[in-house]
Scaffold this active site. Sequence first.
Site, PDB file in Angstrom:
ATOM      1  N   ASP A 141       0.833  -1.206   0.000  1.00  0.00           N
ATOM      2  CA  ASP A 141       0.000   0.000   0.000  1.00  0.00           C
ATOM      3  C   ASP A 141       0.868   1.256   0.000  1.00  0.00           C
ATOM      4  O   ASP A 141       0.766   2.096   0.888  1.00  0.00           O
ATOM      5  CB  ASP A 141      -0.940  -0.032   1.217  1.00  0.00           C
ATOM      6  N   ASP A 149      -1.753  -2.767  -3.946  1.00  0.00           N
ATOM      7  CA  ASP A 149      -2.055  -1.345  -3.988  1.00  0.00           C
ATOM      8  C   ASP A 149      -0.748  -0.603  -4.242  1.00  0.00           C
ATOM      9  O   ASP A 149      -0.294   0.229  -3.451  1.00  0.00           O
ATOM     10  CB  ASP A 149      -2.751  -0.873  -2.712  1.00  0.00           C
ATOM     11  N   TYR A 167      -1.586   4.373  -6.236  1.00  0.00           N
ATOM     12  CA  TYR A 167      -2.834   5.049  -5.868  1.00  0.00           C
ATOM     13  C   TYR A 167      -3.098   6.195  -6.834  1.00  0.00           C
ATOM     14  O   TYR A 167      -2.178   6.761  -7.402  1.00  0.00           O
ATOM     15  CB  TYR A 167      -2.710   5.592  -4.433  1.00  0.00           C
ATOM     16  N   ASN A 184      -6.725  -3.945  -4.796  1.00  0.00           N
ATOM     17  CA  ASN A 184      -7.984  -3.447  -5.353  1.00  0.00           C
ATOM     18  C   ASN A 184      -7.816  -2.094  -6.027  1.00  0.00           C
ATOM     19  O   ASN A 184      -8.471  -1.805  -7.037  1.00  0.00           O
ATOM     20  CB  ASN A 184      -9.060  -3.375  -4.265  1.00  0.00           C
ATOM     21  N   HIS A 231      -3.154  -9.633  -1.392  1.00  0.00           N
ATOM     22  CA  HIS A 231      -3.367  -8.248  -0.958  1.00  0.00           C
ATOM     23  C   HIS A 231      -4.324  -8.165   0.223  1.00  0.00           C
ATOM     24  O   HIS A 231      -4.063  -7.455   1.195  1.00  0.00           O
ATOM     25  CB  HIS A 231      -3.914  -7.404  -2.103  1.00  0.00           C
ATOM     26  N   HIS A 283     -10.388  -2.735   7.559  1.00  0.00           N
ATOM     27  CA  HIS A 283     -11.001  -3.676   6.623  1.00  0.00           C
ATOM     28  C   HIS A 283     -11.398  -4.976   7.313  1.00  0.00           C
ATOM     29  O   HIS A 283     -12.351  -5.643   6.881  1.00  0.00           O
ATOM     30  CB  HIS A 283     -10.056  -3.970   5.462  1.00  0.00           C
ATOM     31  N   HIS A 296      -3.503  -4.255   2.379  1.00  0.00           N
ATOM     32  CA  HIS A 296      -4.896  -3.806   2.393  1.00  0.00           C
ATOM     33  C   HIS A 296      -5.214  -2.963   3.615  1.00  0.00           C
ATOM     34  O   HIS A 296      -5.630  -1.813   3.466  1.00  0.00           O
ATOM     35  CB  HIS A 296      -5.850  -4.995   2.278  1.00  0.00           C
ATOM     36  N   ASP A 297      -5.074  -3.496   4.827  1.00  0.00           N
ATOM     37  CA  ASP A 297      -5.149  -2.637   6.006  1.00  0.00           C
ATOM     38  C   ASP A 297      -3.825  -1.900   6.140  1.00  0.00           C
ATOM     39  O   ASP A 297      -2.755  -2.520   6.117  1.00  0.00           O
ATOM     40  CB  ASP A 297      -5.444  -3.455   7.269  1.00  0.00           C
ATOM     41  N   HIS A 298      -3.907  -0.573   6.297  1.00  0.00           N
ATOM     42  CA  HIS A 298      -2.713   0.271   6.297  1.00  0.00           C
ATOM     43  C   HIS A 298      -2.078   0.279   7.683  1.00  0.00           C
ATOM     44  O   HIS A 298      -2.092   1.286   8.396  1.00  0.00           O
ATOM     45  CB  HIS A 298      -3.061   1.687   5.844  1.00  0.00           C
TER      46      HIS A 298
END
Length: 329
Positions: A46, A79, A82, A117, A211, A220, A246-248
């Site tokens: 991410d 990710d 962005y 995503n 991810h 999430h 996915h979770d930052h």
Amino acid sequence: MPSLMLLSLTLAVLLGFTFVLSAAELQRFEHAAKADGSLRLLVVGDWGRRGAYNQTEVALQMGIIGEKLDIDFIISTGDNFYDAGLTGVDDPAFYESFIEIYTAPSLQKQWYNVLGNHDYRGNVEAQMSPVLREIDSRWLCLRSFIVNTEMADFFFVDTTPFVDKYFNEPKDHEYDWSGITPRKRYLSNLLKDLDLALKESAAKWKIVIGHHTIKSAGIHGVTLELNLQLLPILQANKVDLYINGHDHCLEHISSSDSPLQFLTSGGGSKAWRGGVSWWNPKEMKFYYDGQGFMSVQITQTEVFVVFYDVSGNVLHQWSRTKQLSFAVQ
């Protein structure tokens, strides 16, 4: 020696050809371990924000730790760009979020990348294109593939197509689903391929990268579709680690019913504060709602994981050992 099929697949990827693969024929890449049999790598997720939200600072510390450990490669948990992936192979974001950020000598190693995503909101084929490898040879991004080393196998899984809401409730987002339709058949083949590849793996350590979260205390949280469809395959095949973004945040959750460990490395740039749903304290080993990355060191007998914050401080360490196995003569 690699099989003729393996050599053909590798050449096909480099030349940009497309194959329809049957079971157990996920694209495979060989990555040799060090002379002493060990392997060292970094994991970040991410991240692609043109250096903003401390992406540059995280990259700086990755370079320092990477040099200290003499890493062999880097894994991205998705990710990568962005807010909506890449528009094409000529998108300046590839330079501004990757080439111009991860400049340390120690980071000039192979990068193995999965799609997130947000990457699916752009041109997926562009992000997987061999043209990007010609621009920067470090880059390798595919939907699902395997990296074989001497003692560990890494299984990269395309998790975005599992998530129903991207199809049923896309809101104002557009996703690039070309290449994965019909979805039901795509997912069925992926799960069959992964299951068979895991069964055939003779590696001491089996590590799966995707991810999306399977277990997480972050915003999430649990990805229900992966819990129902992917998790049973990981447990049945005695996978050691599931690594995701996915979770930052940075996170470690253990499993009470199997050796499987869930590791989140999604702190490559923008992090979230708050919104934590604390997990079962017997399973929740570590949670850091901030930026950073992780390292993984592997030998025949041990896996050693370390989480670092944006300043390079060690936040959490975990290790597991296995006995050496000897072949009977």
